[in-house]
Design a protein around this motif. Structure first.
Motif, PDB file in Angstrom:
ATOM      1  N   GLY A  98      21.209  19.222 -27.110  1.00  0.00           N
ATOM      2  CA  GLY A  98      19.761  19.142 -27.186  1.00  0.00           C
ATOM      3  C   GLY A  98      19.290  19.629 -28.546  1.00  0.00           C
TER       4      GLY A  98
ATOM      5  N   LYS B  42      18.729  22.810 -34.699  1.00  0.00           N
ATOM      6  CA  LYS B  42      17.741  23.770 -35.210  1.00  0.00           C
ATOM      7  C   LYS B  42      18.194  24.367 -36.561  1.00  0.00           C
ATOM      8  CE  LYS B  42      14.526  27.001 -35.121  1.00  0.00           C
ATOM      9  NZ  LYS B  42      13.124  26.720 -35.399  1.00  0.00           N
TER      10      LYS B  42
ATOM     11  N   THR C 246      12.975  22.529 -32.642  1.00  0.00           N
ATOM     12  CA  THR C 246      13.149  22.154 -31.237  1.00  0.00           C
ATOM     13  C   THR C 246      11.774  21.789 -30.666  1.00  0.00           C
ATOM     14  OG1 THR C 246      12.802  24.407 -30.516  1.00  0.00           O
ATOM     15  CG2 THR C 246      15.082  23.767 -30.992  1.00  0.00           C
TER      16      THR C 246
ATOM     17  N   ASN D 285      19.035  14.182 -28.621  1.00  0.00           N
ATOM     18  CA  ASN D 285      18.419  14.176 -29.944  1.00  0.00           C
ATOM     19  C   ASN D 285      18.342  12.761 -30.520  1.00  0.00           C
ATOM     20  OD1 ASN D 285      18.358  16.901 -29.635  1.00  0.00           O
ATOM     21  ND2 ASN D 285      20.125  17.311 -30.928  1.00  0.00           N
TER      22      ASN D 285
ATOM     23  N   GLY E 153      22.500  23.963 -26.667  1.00  0.00           N
ATOM     24  CA  GLY E 153      21.171  23.907 -27.281  1.00  0.00           C
ATOM     25  C   GLY E 153      20.168  23.048 -26.530  1.00  0.00           C
TER      26      GLY E 153
ATOM     27  N   ASN F 187      24.062  28.398 -25.666  1.00  0.00           N
ATOM     28  CA  ASN F 187      22.650  28.311 -26.041  1.00  0.00           C
ATOM     29  C   ASN F 187      22.235  29.601 -26.727  1.00  0.00           C
ATOM     30  OD1 ASN F 187      20.402  26.326 -25.630  1.00  0.00           O
ATOM     31  ND2 ASN F 187      19.365  28.106 -24.796  1.00  0.00           N
TER      32      ASN F 187
ATOM     33  N   GLU G  48      19.864  31.467 -25.867  1.00  0.00           N
ATOM     34  CA  GLU G  48      19.553  32.447 -24.820  1.00  0.00           C
ATOM     35  C   GLU G  48      19.735  31.772 -23.461  1.00  0.00           C
ATOM     36  OE1 GLU G  48      15.597  33.227 -26.106  1.00  0.00           O
ATOM     37  OE2 GLU G  48      14.841  31.331 -25.308  1.00  0.00           O
TER      38      GLU G  48
END
Ligand code: NAD
Length: 244
Positions: free
Chosen positions: A15, A20, A26, A97, A181, A208, A210
């Protein structure tokens, strides 16, 4: 070689978070795109019917941003290309993406489920063209000559993602499912982990910045910036595989 002895496939769902650190924002983070733009005004079919110029201007600007000189694949994209080159089995990247950073890093087996930058589609005749030009409400389809029906070949909210048959087949074949991500808020991508886990021998890992709301659905979790956590994880998979 007999099919039973082929190593299990790996599916990597990526993702916006993986891009980033390449300089592309994002959607949902604090500095994300959706805090600056109202998605209902630029990324839905209703927005398109309401104000084509506004929608097309947004994507014309997005394309220029993605093509900026400083945007380049980062260590996480490169690690996944390395995984595909070195792993004996199949590696499929399913990306949400629209950017071309996986391909630029060297990945070959990439599925863009939400479309890709650099393609346009005629809403009248359905023809898809490679195109890098700015679209306007006066743009003419080179195939059917209809005016004002060309749009970016990108999946808007409420539309069906692309290549779902291919994605479902790759999920059926995989032994390792990695999500990198991605916030897990956009379906059907957010449901792939559950789809993969329906087969008992599939191992699932979330990488990720978080924990996401989907965190409890994964068996392993690695948190930090993608450029820091993805390369060592890939090395580990290549050296030792994953828990069976
Ligand atoms: P999202 O914005 O919803 O979530 C991004 C996730 O990445 C978050 O969970 C965040 O914690 C994590 N993240 C942020 N920085 C990170 C980093 N350095 N390393 C690792 N993780 C990091 O994005 P999503 O889940 O991909 O949402 C789906 C939608 O976003 C898709 O429709 C996609 O088309 C779109 N999108 C694509 C791009 C792009 O093409 N690069 C950019 C923005 C949005």
């Amino acid at each position: 070689m007999h099919q039973d002895f082929l190593p299990a496939g790996i599916v990597v769902l990526t993702g916006a978070g993986i891009s980033k650190e390449s300089g592309i924002d994002t959607f949902r983070d604090k500095d994300g795109l959706w805090n600056r733009v109202n998605l209902e005004e630029v990324a839905t079919i209703e927005a398109w019917h309401r104000d084509k110029k506004k929608v097309l201007d947004f994507y014309n600007d997005t394309r220029k941003m993605l093509r900026a000189a400083h945007i380049a694949p980062n260590a996480a994209h490169k690690a996944l290309a390395h995984l595909e080159q070195k792993y004996d089995g199949e590696v499929t990247i399913v990306t949400q993406n629209i950017d071309p950073l996986h391909e630029q890093a060297g990945s070959q087996n990439v599925i863009h489920m939400h479309g890709r930058d650099g393609e346009i589609r005629c809403m009248h005749c359905g023809t898809v063209f490679a195109s890098d030009i700015d679209l306007t409400p006066q743009s003419v389809c080179a195939n059917c000559k209809t005016v004002g029906e060309l749009r970016p070949n990108i999946v808007w909210f409420g539309e069906m993602p692309m290549h779902m048959d291919e994605i479902n087949a790759a999920l059926e074949r995989c032994g390792l499912f990695m999500a990198i991500g991605t916030s897990g808020e956009v379906y059907p991508a957010a449901g792939f982990v559950l789809q993969a886990r329906r087969r008992s021998h599939v191992y699932t890992v979330e990488l990720n910045l978080e924990p996401t709301d989907n965190q409890p659905l994964f068996q392993e979790h690695v948190y930090g910036p993608a450029t820091r956590i993805v390369p060592p994880y890939v090395e580990r998979v290549l050296k030792r595989g994953w828990p069976q």
